[in-house]
Design an enzyme around this catalytic site. Sequence first.
Site, PDB file in Angstrom:
ATOM      1  N   GLU A  56     -13.989 -12.723  -6.088  1.00 47.24           N
ATOM      2  CA  GLU A  56     -12.683 -12.357  -6.647  1.00 47.24           C
ATOM      3  C   GLU A  56     -11.520 -12.773  -5.737  1.00 47.24           C
ATOM      4  OE1 GLU A  56     -15.200 -10.341  -5.955  1.00 47.24           O
ATOM      5  OE2 GLU A  56     -14.583  -8.504  -4.926  1.00 47.24           O
TER       6      GLU A  56
ATOM      7  N   GLU B  57     -16.027 -10.911   3.181  1.00 50.23           N
ATOM      8  CA  GLU B  57     -14.852 -10.631   2.351  1.00 50.23           C
ATOM      9  C   GLU B  57     -14.228 -11.921   1.828  1.00 50.23           C
ATOM     10  OE1 GLU B  57     -11.409  -9.140   4.406  1.00 50.23           O
ATOM     11  OE2 GLU B  57     -10.803  -7.922   2.686  1.00 50.23           O
TER      12      GLU B  57
ATOM     13  N   SER C 244      -7.062   2.093  -2.385  1.00 53.16           N
ATOM     14  CA  SER C 244      -5.887   1.284  -2.676  1.00 53.16           C
ATOM     15  C   SER C 244      -6.372  -0.035  -3.258  1.00 53.16           C
ATOM     16  CB  SER C 244      -5.116   1.036  -1.384  1.00 53.16           C
ATOM     17  OG  SER C 244      -4.277  -0.076  -1.534  1.00 53.16           O
TER      18      SER C 244
ATOM     19  N   GLU D 257       0.827  -1.205   0.000  1.00 49.36           N
ATOM     20  CA  GLU D 257       0.000   0.000   0.000  1.00 49.36           C
ATOM     21  C   GLU D 257       0.862   1.255   0.000  1.00 49.36           C
ATOM     22  OE1 GLU D 257      -2.936  -0.325   3.035  1.00 49.36           O
ATOM     23  OE2 GLU D 257      -4.313   1.034   2.043  1.00 49.36           O
TER      24      GLU D 257
ATOM     25  N   GLU E  99       2.282   1.639  -3.366  1.00 51.20           N
ATOM     26  CA  GLU E  99       1.222   2.117  -4.264  1.00 51.20           C
ATOM     27  C   GLU E  99       1.054   3.630  -4.120  1.00 51.20           C
ATOM     28  OE1 GLU E  99      -2.578   0.330  -3.503  1.00 51.20           O
ATOM     29  OE2 GLU E  99      -3.555   1.398  -5.155  1.00 51.20           O
TER      30      GLU E  99
ATOM     31  N   LYS F 243     -15.365  -9.667   7.628  1.00 60.16           N
ATOM     32  CA  LYS F 243     -14.322 -10.523   7.067  1.00 60.16           C
ATOM     33  C   LYS F 243     -14.912 -11.818   6.504  1.00 60.16           C
ATOM     34  CE  LYS F 243     -10.553  -8.146   7.891  1.00 60.16           C
ATOM     35  NZ  LYS F 243      -9.778  -7.673   6.728  1.00 60.16           N
TER      36      LYS F 243
ATOM     37  N   CYS G  64      -8.234  -1.941   4.029  1.00 58.07           N
ATOM     38  CA  CYS G  64      -8.115  -3.091   4.940  1.00 58.07           C
ATOM     39  C   CYS G  64      -9.445  -3.504   5.539  1.00 58.07           C
ATOM     40  CB  CYS G  64      -7.198  -2.770   6.105  1.00 58.07           C
ATOM     41  SG  CYS G  64      -5.678  -2.029   5.627  1.00 58.07           S
TER      42      CYS G  64
ATOM     43  N   CYS H 285     -10.470  -1.770  14.469  1.00 59.05           N
ATOM     44  CA  CYS H 285     -10.729  -3.215  14.576  1.00 59.05           C
ATOM     45  C   CYS H 285     -10.973  -3.678  16.009  1.00 59.05           C
ATOM     46  CB  CYS H 285      -9.563  -3.991  13.992  1.00 59.05           C
ATOM     47  SG  CYS H 285      -9.266  -3.542  12.280  1.00 59.05           S
TER      48      CYS H 285
END
Lengths: 390, 624
Positions: free
Chosen positions: B402, B397, B355, B308, B311, B394, B335, B551
């Site tokens: 993908e 996710e 990102s 990241e 990037e 999560k 994230c 988190c």
Amino acid sequence: MPILNKLVIFDENNIEDSLKKAISSEPQDVVMEIRESGLKGRGGAGFPTGTKWLLARSAHADKKFVVCNADEGEPGTFKDRILLDEYTKLVFEGMVIAGYAIGAQKGFLYLRGEYRYLFDKLTKYLEQMRKENRLGNNILGSNYSFDIEIRLGSGAYVCGEESALIESLEGHRGEARNRPPYPVNTGYLGYPTIVNNVETFAVAHIIVAKGAEWYSKYGTSKSTGTKLLSISGDCKKPGVYEVPFGTTISDILKLVEAENTKAVQVGGASGFCIPKAEFDRTVAFEDVSTGGSVIIFNETRDMLQVLENFMEFFVEESCGQCTPCRIGNVKLLEGLMKIRNNDCSLSYIHELVDLGRSMQIASKCGLGQSSPNPFISIMEHFENEIFSQR
Amino acid sequence: MEKTQHTHRAPVSHQPLVVEKGNLGEIGSLVEVEINGIPYKVPIGTTILEACRQNNIHIPTLCYHEDLCLAGVCRICVVEVEGMKVLPTSCTFPITNRIKVRTTSEKVRKARRHILDLLLSEHYGECYSCHRNGNCELQTLAKEYGVDFYRFGHITERRHKVDKSSYSVIRDMDKCILCKRCVRTCIDLQEVGALEATQRGDMTTISTFLDKPLADVICINCGQCINRCPTAALKANDPSDEIWAAIDDPEMHVVIQTAPSPRSGIGEEFGCEPGTSMTYKLNTALRMIGFDAVLDTNFSADLTIMEEGTELLLRLKKLLVEGDSSVKLPQFTSCSPGWIKYIEHFYPDFLDYLSSCKSPQQMFGAVIKTFYAQERNIDPNKIVTVALMPCSAKKFECNRPEMTDSGFKDVDYGLTTREMAQMIREAGLHLPELQNSAFDEPFGDTGSGLIFGATGGVMESALRTAYALVTGRPVPFENLQILPCRGFEGVREASVLLENVLPDWSFLEGVNLKFMIAHGTANAKKVMDALARGELKDIHFVEIMACPGGCIGGGGQPIPTSPEIRQKRAELIYNEAADLEINESFRNPSIKYIYEKFLTEGPCRHLSHKLLHTHYVKRGKYID
């Protein structure tokens, strides 16, 4: 619908140009006149109107609102419909006067969804008022500007509760707010707002014309003036009546030519059931209070069925947000079903009466606080009858 | 401590009373209140409930929650105020003048008991077959009031279907007591608005748009509603049965990665004070349960920083050197899967600002099923990857289509802190009493990934690495602690000046690297609206976490949650991080190792793009 017993509101002679008179006097004088008249809220709660106006007037804010509660939803009430339909001037000009008194720029008529058929007529009336400069900018050449918008309800009984009505006006789900803060400080969109019954505005109009002293000749010392009653049920002459406060139930029964009356439900579904033995009680805030509904039951009526009818209404009309009202009403109704099925002990009914008393004090708004009233009062007076018939 | 801010979505009446000068007296002036005959002085505007709690007078609550706007609907906290005919709710009643309160009178006790009896009569099921058994506010109250029979009967049949459509959140409305904490969490705390009450009276139920399955509406899977549900009406979608089955299958190599936040919270499930470290005891527990390898998500957090951070530097280079004005800046972190779904639904036209990096969980999954499998010589087909996360999103996710770049499902199961605790209990282990043990190699070393758990942590880590890469020096903060990144303010903004940069980065000389940090999607909304208005032109990097506090306050963390609990979890993470030898991601030996051995082209190149980066879906708010 016959309109009977013309005294104050229903006496056309009393309709004078209050608007001009109000606007040419100081706003606080209008408030004081209303205060001195002893006028109390005609929706049934009986909060002193002058005090409400004074609180809203003294609240600091750049905007204030006047709301006319025309969500006439109490079972057995139909007097506001008559006022809106035939005494429109009193209601709308009463709102303008109230707006002037508290310093509001905008008013809403919250019209019961079922009264949609009045919408066009009322809208035309407002247009007429604007043309006559009795509404809109610089009313009657004064510095005062005020306009009224009509909003339709969607059929929820709870929206007759003032804070739920405001929520509905704001486009939210019709649910009562926490109190405090009260609408006079934190109302529509958070601005000071007075919510008054249709009849209250009409009466205010007359008080401004005739003066507090004249008005308080009627009624009792604690309940001045007259009250419109929507009388229905077992009688020969149902209709809308105007009676002075302090009139006894038995006088009312005579007026409407009711015979063999067993009980009278005063105040609609959320009111109290008055048995024959108490027919000498009076319609007044200090005795039997009512928003206008009077339902008469004669000897042939099954009080269990009457009560079931009321409780079914509350189960359906509870907004569902607070526990006592949402579930409590269901339990009261279930208890009645149990009685019908001969499956209910007297002690369980007493348990439910006890529950009803908790609902009266622990519910969030007037709906839940008053929904146990018929249960408690009918059980108090007709418990033996109900149980002996099964 | 974190301050709850109420948004415009909270109706006026649901907001706490604002005491302004001239409104009710001077701000902070004291008013006397008599509670049960004893006088106390409290600041004007204090609610009766607050006054009681400050003075150790117990008042039961259900719909009240410290994080949320007021509701006053359960009515369990009613008290008697002298002069009032009805009993007001203490949670909503502001003390503005001298009042006398009774919290124990007959009326109050009876009303509370009646309310409890009513709630229980409609609360389906039994406590022993309930996942909130032992941690249920309704159950606690029933015990407190000595309930030993159902006064008003008890519902015996289901009225609602359990909505299991979502990968993340399961809704069982038969357990719902209509406290509306979830509604207020969703619409006010998070400004998502996937849940609302529908119908009325006894038919009232918490529902979605047109009563659609939760998976089909704009739910972002953050699970904040679960954390605030007093009963078992909401829970995360629990994969522990499948995980047990994988563990019990001798053919399967089951790998678990553990994130810092669950480690900071799981002790609470075993009766420890919030902020008790369990990291290394947990490793022991996981091995005893039967996981074949226990890996540290900090590794992939460091990997995220490498990717990241690179990037970001590449975007800056494109803009400043190549003059490419199509470069999207600021770059937003990616994230937090709740945040990702939020932006996909609410700001679908701004996905290019994100990102392209996968989250640490997903990066690790892809690495385990490729590099790890290769290193350990295990058939990736036989590897099951489990991610212990503080997070319900999560779960969604890892099921995104993908997320299969390794050639397999990169992460098989997302497991929450609560579910992990349940597995440990079920195995008969008492976590706090276990011995410490280390993480498994080859990813056993930690850089600065640990602090990802708290809001601002990703930003702080990224800045440490980016600054060091660009200047060759550590960030100019004492002990590398970039304090402006820390704290609980909803939206924070700060900057670091890049000076005396290395020759490769000469285009960054004198650039004041500006960054923003937001946590909770209500705050994310503020940032995104500012972006949409073109007000973030001089900002380079934005960290957003979907959950309040980051988190550590995730939707998979132990219940209850409060600003105080989240603060303690965050403190633990920062304290543990302060003890680490290496506090910069790029210095982590495991990171060096993977770029030497596997991702040999370096960050943001072909292989890392294939495995560690992803793309997003323009979801919008339209619902079929």
